[in-house]
Design an enzyme around this catalytic site. Structure first.
Site: not given
Ligand code: ATP
Ligand code: MG
Length: 557
Positions: A37, A263, A273
Site C-alpha cells: 500500500e 511477519r 508504516k
Molecule cells: P504496514 O503495517 O507496515 O503498513 P502492511 O502489511 O500494511 O504493513 P503493505 O504495504 O500492505 O504493508 O505490505 C505489502 C506486503 O508486505 C504485504 O504482502 C505484507 O504482508 C508484507 N509485509 C508487511 N509487513 C511485513 C512484515 N513485518 N514482515 C513480513 N512481511 C510484511
Molecule cells: Mg497494509
C-alpha cells in the site's frame, strides 16, 4: 521444476507447497506478487516479503508482479510509489512487466460487485458504521442480521447505483457480502465490499465515490493477474475464508491460493508504516531515511548493502510462528560482509594531540599500509606520518592503577605502537586550566617501523591520524530507537523512545581519499564500520555514519 537454488526460499514450507503443485500439475508457471500500500516507505519487514515473492519467481523462472494496493484514496501516494519502486530495484529485484495498481481494476471490480448482487450475495446496508460494528457480534457471541439484509436484488441494484452516483453521503450506505452473521470467522459476518468516500483518487480522480475494500480487491486482482501463490502475513489467515468465498462466487474456475507466513518483527524497533510515519511526522527522526529507521531507505543511508539485507532474510527463514528477531542478527549480516570487503583505514573520533619531540617540524614520511589484513589483493595505501598526530583520548592515561593492569595503550612514561608505524613513548603532558590534557609530548623510536624492538616488549597498538593531513569529520553513532524490546506492544509506543539513539563526535579521518568515494564503506580500525553520508561526498567536514560496531556489543553488555 526448480532450477536455480535461490537462498531466500530454499526449504521453507512455501517452497514445499510449490514443489508439490508443480509435481501434481496444479500449476505450471509460478506467479507471485508484491502488493504494497503506497502509504509510506518500505521497511525491513517488507524486505522479507520481497525476497520471498521475487525470490520464488526467480527461482522457478516465473513472474512476480508489483501491484500497488491503492484502493484506499485517503493516503497520499505519488512520492511513496517512487520510493517503493526504487527500494525494490535497489534490493536487486525487477517486477514483471509494468507496475500495476489495484485501481487499474476499478471497472471490473464494480462489475463483479454487480454480479454478486445479482446472485443475491450482496446487499446495500444503511446501518451506520457503529451499528455495523455492534451487529457484528464478538468471538463469543454471534452477530445479528441487518434489517436491510433482505432487500430484493432489484432494490440492491438500484441503491448500489445510487451509491455510485454520489446520492448517499459518506457512511450513509455501503455494500456488504451476504454470507453468515454467525460464522465463527468474524470476517465472514457480511463483510463490507464497498464504501463511499468523496475523495480524489491519484489515478481515477473524482470519477468514483465508491471504493472497494482490501478484501474484495485483493483476491480479484490476484485472479486477474493469474497469480498462483498469493503470499501474505499471518494476520490475514482468517481473511483467506473470504478470499476463497469471493473468488468462488464470482465463478473463478482456477483461483489463486493464499498462504500465510509469520511477519518479521525486529526487537527495539517498529515494523509498521503507520508507526514509522509518526516518527517522521513528529520529527523524532530526521525523515524516512534517517539511519536509525528500519526502512530500506534508512538502512541504505546507514550503509547496509542490498546483499546483506537479502542475507538477513535468508538467515531468519520463513515459518508460521510469530517471533521477534534480535537486531544483532541483522547487524551480523552486514558485519560479516564488511569484514571481508571493507578497506581498513584510520580515524580518530575523540582526538587529543601528540607532538613527537625528536622529529623535525616539517617531518613528512609516507608510510605504506595494507588495505586489508588478510586480503593482499586489496592492495596498499600511503598514509603521511608527521611530527604532530592525533590519537583517541581514550588511548592515553596519565597513570594507571592496579585495576588497569590490562590497559595496553599509551601511559605517561610508557610505550605503545602506532598502527603500521613506529613505537612512541609518552614523555610529558600539557593541560589547560580546566585540567584537560591538550598535548602529549612523545618521542619516537625510529628503529621500530613495523619491527619489534629487540630489547623490550611493546604491549599495545593504537590508531592515529596525522594532524596535518587528517581531514576533520563528524561521526554519528547509533543505538536502538526504542528502550523496550517490543515497542509495538506498548500503549503509546512514542513514550519509549531512546533519547540517546544518536551520539555525535567530531574528529579526523586519515586522508582526503576517504571522502572522495561515497560508495565505499570503511572499517575505521579498532572502531567500527562506517559510511560517508551521500550528501557529504567531498565536503570539508563530512559526516560518517557508523553502520555497525566491530563486534556484537549486545553480547558483551
Ligand atoms: P504496514 O503495517 O507496515 O503498513 P502492511 O502489511 O500494511 O504493513 P503493505 O504495504 O500492505 O504493508 O505490505 C505489502 C506486503 O508486505 C504485504 O504482502 C505484507 O504482508 C508484507 N509485509 C508487511 N509487513 C511485513 C512484515 N513485518 N514482515 C513480513 N512481511 C510484511
Ligand atoms: Mg497494509
Amino acid at each position: 521444476m526448480r532450477e536455480n537454488k535461490n537462498k531466500e526460499c530454499a526449504k521453507n514450507f512455501i517452497y514445499q507447497i510449490i514443489e508439490n503443485d508443480l509435481v501434481s500439475g496444479k500449476c505450471t508457471l509460478v506467479r507471485t506478487r508484491f502488493p504494497p500500500e503506497p502509504n509510506g516507505y518500505l521497511h525491513i519487514g517488507h524486505a522479507k516479503s520481497i525476497c520471498l515473492n521475487f525470490g520464488l519467481a526467480q527461482d522457478y523462472k516465473g513472474y512476480c508482479n508489483l501491484r500497488f494496493d491503492d484502493t484506499n484514496p485517503t493516503n497520499k501516494h505519488a512520492k511513496y510509489i517512487e520510493a517503493i519502486k526504487k527500494d525494490i530495484n535497489w534490493l536487486g529485484f525487477q517486477w514483471n512487466g509494468t507496475v500495476r495498481y489495484s485501481s487499474d481494476y476499478t471497472e471490473i471490480l464494480y462489475l463483479y460487485a454487480i454480479k454478486l448482487i445479482k446472485k443475491g450475495l450482496a446487499y446495500v446496508d444503511e446501518l451506520s458504521k457503529a451499528q455495523i460494528r455492534e451487529y457484528r457480534g464478538t468471538l463469543k457471541d454471534p452477530g445479528k442480521n441487518s434489517p436491510y439484509r433482505s432487500r430484493s436484488i432489484q432494490e440492491n441494484l438500484f441503491l448500489f447505483n445510487k451509491m455510485k452516483n454520489g446520492m448517499f453521503s459518506e457512511g450513509a450506505a455501503c455494500l456488504r457480502a451476504k454470507i453468515n452473521m454467525s460464522s465463527s470467522f468474524i470476517v465472514m459476518r457480511d463483510p463490507v465490499l464497498y464504501r463511499i468516500k468523496f475523495i480524489q483518487h491519484h489515478k481515477t480522480g473524482t470519477k468514483w465515490c465508491i471504493y472497494p475494500t482490501y478484501d474484495f480487491t485483493h483476491c480479484i486482482s490476484d485472479s486477474l493477474e493469474g497469480i498462483t501463490h498469493s503470499l501474505c502475513t499471518l494476520e490475514f489467515q482468517d481473511n483467506r475464508q473470504l478470499y476463497n468465498w469471493i473468488l468462488k462466487n464470482i465463478d473463478i474456475s482456477v483461483p489463486p491460493r493464499q498462504y500465510e507466513f509469520a511477519r518479521l518483527n525486529l526487537k527495539y524497533t517498529v515494523t509498521s508504516k503507520r508507526c514509522l510515519k509518526l516518527l517522521v511526522e513528529k520529527k523524532i527522526v530526521d525523515g524516512w531515511d534517517d539511519p536509525r529507521m528500519p526502512t530500506i531507505a534508512g538502512l541504505r543511508r546507514r550503509g547496509y548493502t542490498a546483499s546483506s539485507i537479502r542475507e538477513f532474510c535468508h538467515r531468519i527463514g520463513l515459518t508460521k510462528q510469530n517471533n521477534q528477531i534480535e537486531i544483532s542478527t541483522l547487524e551480523s549480516c552486514i558485519r560479516d560482509e564488511l569484514n571481508e570487503l571493507a578497506p581498513r583505514v584510520m580515524a580518530v573520533i575523540n582526538p587529543v594531540k601528540i607532538i613527537i619531540n625528536n622529529l623535525p617540524k616539517d617531518y613528512n614520511e609516507k608510510l605504506s599500509m595494507p588495505n586489508h589484513p588478510y586480503k593482499s589483493e586489496m592492495g596498499t595505501r600511503n598514509v603521511m606520518f608527521t611530527r604532530e598526530i592525533l590519537i583517541e583520548k581514550s588511548d592515553f592515561r596519565e597513570n594507571i592503577t592496579n585495576n588497569d593492569q590490562h590497559y595496553k595503550r599509551l601511559v605517561l612514561g610508557g610505550e605503545v605502537r602506532l598502527r603500521n608505524s613506529y613505537v612512541i613513548k609518552a614523555e610529558h603532558i600539557e593541560k589547560n586550566i580546566q585540567g584537560e590534557i591538550i598535548v602529549i609530548y612523545c618521542t619516537c623510536d625510529l628503529k621500530t617501523l613495523n619491527k619489534h624492538p629487540d630489547d623490550r616488549k611493546i604491549r599495545g597498538v593504537i590508531h592515529w591520524v596525522s594532524a596535518i593531513y587528517g581531514i576533520s569529520a563528524e561521526f554519528r553513532f547509533y543505538d536502538n530507537l526504542f528502550l523496550v524490546p517490543n515497542p509495538s506492544n506498548c500503549k503509546n509506543f512514542l513514550e519509549n523512545i531512546n533519547p540517546n539513539s544518536l551520539t555525535v563526535t567530531h574528529g579526523f579521518v586519515e586522508s582526503q581519499n576517504i571522502i572522495n568515494n561515497a560508495n565505499i564503506s570503511y572499517q575505521f580500525e579498532r572502531i567500527g564500520y562506517f559510511r560517508i553520508d551521500n550528501s557529504c561526498f567531498q565536503s570539508t567536514h563530512p559526516i560518517f555514519h557508523q553502520i555497525v560496531s566491530l563486534r556484537n556489543i549486545s553480547n558483551l553488555k
